[in-house]
Each structure stands twice: as structure tokens, then as C-alpha cells.
Scaffold this active site. Structure first.
Site, mmCIF file in Angstrom:
data_model
loop_
_atom_site.group_PDB
_atom_site.id
_atom_site.type_symbol
_atom_site.label_atom_id
_atom_site.label_comp_id
_atom_site.label_asym_id
_atom_site.label_seq_id
_atom_site.Cartn_x
_atom_site.Cartn_y
_atom_site.Cartn_z
ATOM 1 N N HIS A 1 -2.790 10.315 -1.055
ATOM 2 C CA HIS A 1 -2.762 9.132 -1.864
ATOM 3 C C HIS A 1 -2.721 9.606 -3.302
ATOM 4 C CE1 HIS A 1 -3.585 5.550 0.156
ATOM 5 N NE2 HIS A 1 -4.208 6.200 1.253
ATOM 6 N N LYS B 1 -7.507 -0.782 11.479
ATOM 7 C CA LYS B 1 -6.772 -1.483 10.131
ATOM 8 C C LYS B 1 -5.526 -0.044 10.046
ATOM 9 C CE LYS B 1 -6.413 -1.749 5.688
ATOM 10 N NZ LYS B 1 -5.567 -0.857 4.658
ATOM 11 N N ASP C 1 4.492 -13.950 11.862
ATOM 12 C CA ASP C 1 3.104 -14.611 11.401
ATOM 13 C C ASP C 1 2.110 -13.675 11.746
ATOM 14 O OD1 ASP C 1 0.641 -15.893 11.396
ATOM 15 O OD2 ASP C 1 0.840 -17.690 12.505
ATOM 16 N N GLU D 1 0.949 -1.194 -0.074
ATOM 17 C CA GLU D 1 0.179 0.007 0.072
ATOM 18 C C GLU D 1 0.809 0.969 -0.057
ATOM 19 O OE1 GLU D 1 -3.269 -0.183 2.816
ATOM 20 O OE2 GLU D 1 -3.636 2.040 2.944
HETATM 21 C C1 MEV Z 1 -6.221 2.844 4.895
HETATM 22 O O1 MEV Z 1 -5.304 1.751 4.527
HETATM 23 C C2 MEV Z 1 -6.120 3.217 6.306
HETATM 24 C C3 MEV Z 1 -6.931 4.241 7.002
HETATM 25 O O2 MEV Z 1 -8.260 3.956 6.528
HETATM 26 C C4 MEV Z 1 -6.924 4.176 8.440
HETATM 27 C C5 MEV Z 1 -7.972 5.119 9.288
HETATM 28 O O3 MEV Z 1 -8.943 5.231 8.675
HETATM 29 O O4 MEV Z 1 -7.517 5.417 10.301
HETATM 30 C C6 MEV Z 1 -6.719 5.501 6.202
#
Ligand code: MEV
Length: 432
Positions: A386, A272, A288, A81
């Protein structure tokens, strides 16, 4: 002594970056060769999984500016990413201004579970197991002499009653096992399998499953950082011209955290973002990542409601304060770490001597990555950052040669049209 601050790193060629990393870490450049070859031979791959037919590559970037417990560290990060390595590095730079990351780790204790079925009375049987605790621990402790030599081994035994299962009440015996510098799955699973007949003999019951728990809540890594509020200010302002002062960015980050703390839908995405940083180092070190993911999310739901793994607030001086606490079952011996030369190089580059030190770096990277996402979301939104990276990928996909990638990408970003058809048109115009 590593210096993790490398200016102009981004503008160097891949080879020059590698040389710079080696020089900054006082590390032989050829020690980093596995980063360029991928680190795995077909023969090694064939021994790792069944039906192997080849290998699969991912980019490896270096997280810069990290200072963990006063020590500079260059952090290898493997992921597909864009923006993650840059985001973590930038936040590590801001955190550095507040003293870097302070991180700790509990003892490397894993939990092995034995499901004990078909007992007369769960409560009485539970106490019976406790009556034999010392013997059982002594037996478990003798199973792995190598681990014992390094100071690991059986630490505790707990017996839980599960009384609301679909098959009625049963018992679960937890063996707490200090696995030192290993991830520990093999040691714990072996110990559980060896102990099971003894537990059956003591209780008259039947030990069904014997397996490690990925909710490694006895093996917790913790990191905190302070970001001086003035470091959070950045140039320009929002579309209405209101500047992004340090206070505004700080409060925006705290509000974003409050959203994750109280709403599982947001918490999943927030966490995430943390895992973007965590997994990248976990993978680069041959660990892992499924185990780490499972542990993280189970831990985030430990109160019965899924919530944020991190916290964000402010201190008396008005500076931003972040914390992250999560299970971190990683090893530096055994498993893929042993056979994957890039993973070995990654561990060596970071100069970690114990699994706990590695866990402390990983949790710091997770916290930095979380802040990078919240800062972007709380200000200009995630897409702007991005966009330029995405534009480069679109330019490459449209066939731009190395010397034209940046130009085509910059034009698409300026036009706010990042599409392959536009990239092809721009390329045509440039070539004519
Ligand atoms: C994207 O890979 C991760 C985000 O969605 C994390 C977040 O929203 O805090 C940008």
C-alpha cells in the site's frame, strides 16, 4: 479472442492503455470511449435518480491475466482503493500457471417472498397453498411473456412457517423465479405483487410484504483455482532473512484462511477483501452492489455463525487450492446496465453473452482478490504494498507535477516516512 496478458501495461499512458486493451480484445477502440467519458450523460443521470444535480466519478482499471474456464478476459474494475486491481491481476497471473479459474453458476433463480399473516392455522394453511401450487405457478409463469420467451419464468413454490417472530407464527411463501439474464428484482417483485391476491383468496389470510430476497442462495456462482506451489515463492525474505518459499507462503495463506473460517471478526475483513474484487466488477457493469453485498454476508452467516466465503487448502501435489462460493444476482439486461454506456462497454469488453458468464468472472475476481490480500497479510504485511501507492497520492496532494510524482514517492518510501509535510520538503529540495 482476447489475450489478457499485456506486459508493461502499467508503464503506458492512459490513452495507450485503452488502445492496448482494445487491441488485445479485438475490440474497436472507440467502443471503449465511454471509459474515458464516464459513460453517463446528465440527462441519463436525471432519469436514474431523483433530485439529480450531477454525476460522481470513480477510477476504472483493467484486471489483467484472467483466464476463466479456459477463456482469457480483460476485466473492468471500478473502485477508489489502490492495490486492488494490481493484486487481482497478479494473483490471476499465478492462477493462470495452474490453469486459471474454473467457474460455474447455478440457474439464475431468484426468490420472491410473500409474508402471509392472519391465517387460522399455519400448518394447515401451508399445505393448502401447496395444494394450489400448480395453478399458482402457472399464473406466475404467465406474468412476464418476455422473460418466458427467453426461457425464464416461475420454477417452484415453497411455503415456510416462521414460528418464533415477535408477532407470533406466520407463513412465508417463496416464489422461485428464473430471471435469465436480468438481475431480476423487477420481474420477481411484479410476480409477487400479482400473485398475492390469489394467495389471499386461497388461504383467507393477508399478504403483507411482497418483495425479492437478497439472500439469493438459489443463484450461486462458484470458482476454484490451483496455484502451483513454486509460483508462490518470492524474492528476499522476512526481516530475519528467512526466505519466502512457496511452501511457507502457501501454509501462511491456509493459516490466514483458518482464522477467517473460525472467527467472525476476521471473517468480516476477509470477506471484505473478496468484495473488493467482486464489487469493482459489479459496479463497472452497472449492477446493484448493495444487493450483492447483502447476499454475500447473509450467505456467509447461513450456518448461524458468520464465516469465510472462501476456502484455502492444498492438494496432493502440495499446490495451493482456493474456492469461493457466493450468491451472484447480476444482470446484463435492464436497469443501469442498459442506460450506462460504460457499463455496456464493460460487458462487451468481457465478451459475456449471459448473466451467468458475468457471474463466473466476478466470482473468479473475488477469489483472486482474496488471495492477494491473504498473501500480503501472511508475508510482509499489507502496508508495504500500500505504501508506494499511498506515497504517490501524498506526493500529488503535496503538489508534485507528473514528472516528479514517482521520484517524491520513491524517496518517501525509502525513508519510510509517507507524510504530506515530508513530501513538500522533498519537493522543495528537488526544485532548488
Ligand atoms: C482491505 O481493503 C482488504 C483487506 O483487509 C482484506 C483482508 O484483510 O483479507 C486487506
Amino acid at each position: 479472442m482476447t489475450n489478457s496478458r499485456i506486459s508493461g501495461f502499467y508503464n503506458l499512458s492512459l490513452d495507450d492503455r485503452l488502445a492496448k486493451v482494445a487491441a488485445s480484445a479485438d475490440f474497436p477502440t472507440d467502443g471503449l470511449t465511454p471509459f474515458t467519458t464516464g459513460g453517463l450523460t446528465p440527462e441519463a443521470a436525471d432519469h436514474m435518480v431523483e433530485n439529480a444535480v450531477g454525476m460522481f466519478s470513480l477510477p476504472l482499471g483493467i484486471g489483467l491475466n484472467f483466464q476463466v474456464n479456459g477463456r482469457d478476459v480483460l476485466v473492468p474494475m471500478t473502485l477508489e482503493e489502490p492495490s486492488v486491481v494490481a493484486g487481482a491481476s497478479f494473483m490471476a497471473k499465478l492462477a493462470r500457471a495452474g490453469g486459471g479459474f474454473q467457474a460455474t453458476c447455478s440457474a439464475p433463480e431468484m426468490i420472491g417472498q410473500m409474508q402471509l399473516l392472519d391465517v387460522d392455522d399455519v400448518h394447515a394453511t401451508r399445505l393448502k397453498v401447496y395444494e394450489h401450487k400448480a395453478d399458482l405457478l402457472a399464473e406466475a409463469d404467465s406474468i412476464d411473456p418476455v422473460l418466458k420467451k427467453f426461457g425464464g419464468g416461475a420454477r417452484d413454490l415453497e411455503v415456510r412457517v416462521i414460528d418464533d417472530s415477535p408477532i407470533g407464527a406466520f407463513l412465508v411463501v417463496h416464489l422461485i423465479y428464473d430471471v435469465r439474464d436480468a438481475m431480476g428484482a423487477n420481474a420477481v417483485n411484479t410476480a409477487c405483487e400479482r400473485l398475492a391476491p390469489r394467495i389471499e383468496a386461497i388461504t383467507g389470510g393477508r399478504v403483507h410484504l411482497r418483495i425479492l430476497s437478497n439472500l439469493a442462495d438459489r443463484r450461486i456462482a462458484r470458482a476454484r483455482c490451483v496455484i502451483p506451489v513454486k509460483e508462490l515463492a518470492f524474492g528476499g525474505g522476512d526481516p530475519s532473512g528467512r526466505p519466502y518459499t512457496g511452501e511457507r507462503v502457501r501454509d501462511g495463506i491456509i493459516e490466514a484462511y483458518a482464522f477467517a473460517a473460525s472467527d467472525p471478526y476476521r471473517a468480516a475483513t476477509h470477506n471484505k477483501g473478496i468484495m473488493n474484487g467482486v464489487d469493482a466488477v459489479v459496479i463497472a457493469t452497472g449492477n446493484d452492489w448493495r444487493a450483492i453485498e447483502a447476499g454475500a454476508h447473509a450467505y456467509a452467516a447461513r450456518s448461524g455463525r458468520y464465516t469465510s466465503l472462501s476456502t484455502w487448502g492444498k492438494n496432493r501435489d502440495g499446490d495451493l487450492v482456493g474456492t469461493l462460493e457466493m450468491p451472484m444476482a447480476v444482470g446484463i439486461v435492464g436497469g443501469a446496465t442498459k442506460v450506462h454506456s460504460a457499463a455496456q462497454a464493460a460487458v462487451k469488453l468481457m465478451g459475456v453473452k449471459t448473466a451467468s458468464e458475468l457471474a463466473e468472472i466476478i466470482v473468479s475476481v473475488g477469489l483472486a482478490q482474496n488471495m492477494a490480500a491473504l498473501r500480503a497479510l501472511a508475508t510482509e504485511g499489507i502496508q508495504r504494498g500500500h505504501m508506494s501507492l499511498h506515497a504517490r497520492q501524498v506526493a500529488i496532494a503535496a503538489g508534485a507535477s507528473a514528472d516528479l510524482v514517482e521520484k517524491v514517492a520513491a524517496q518517501m518510501v525509502a525513508e519510510k516516512v509517507v507524510r504530506i509535510d515530508r513530501a513538500e520538503e522533498i519537493l522543495k529540495e528537488m526544485k532548488s
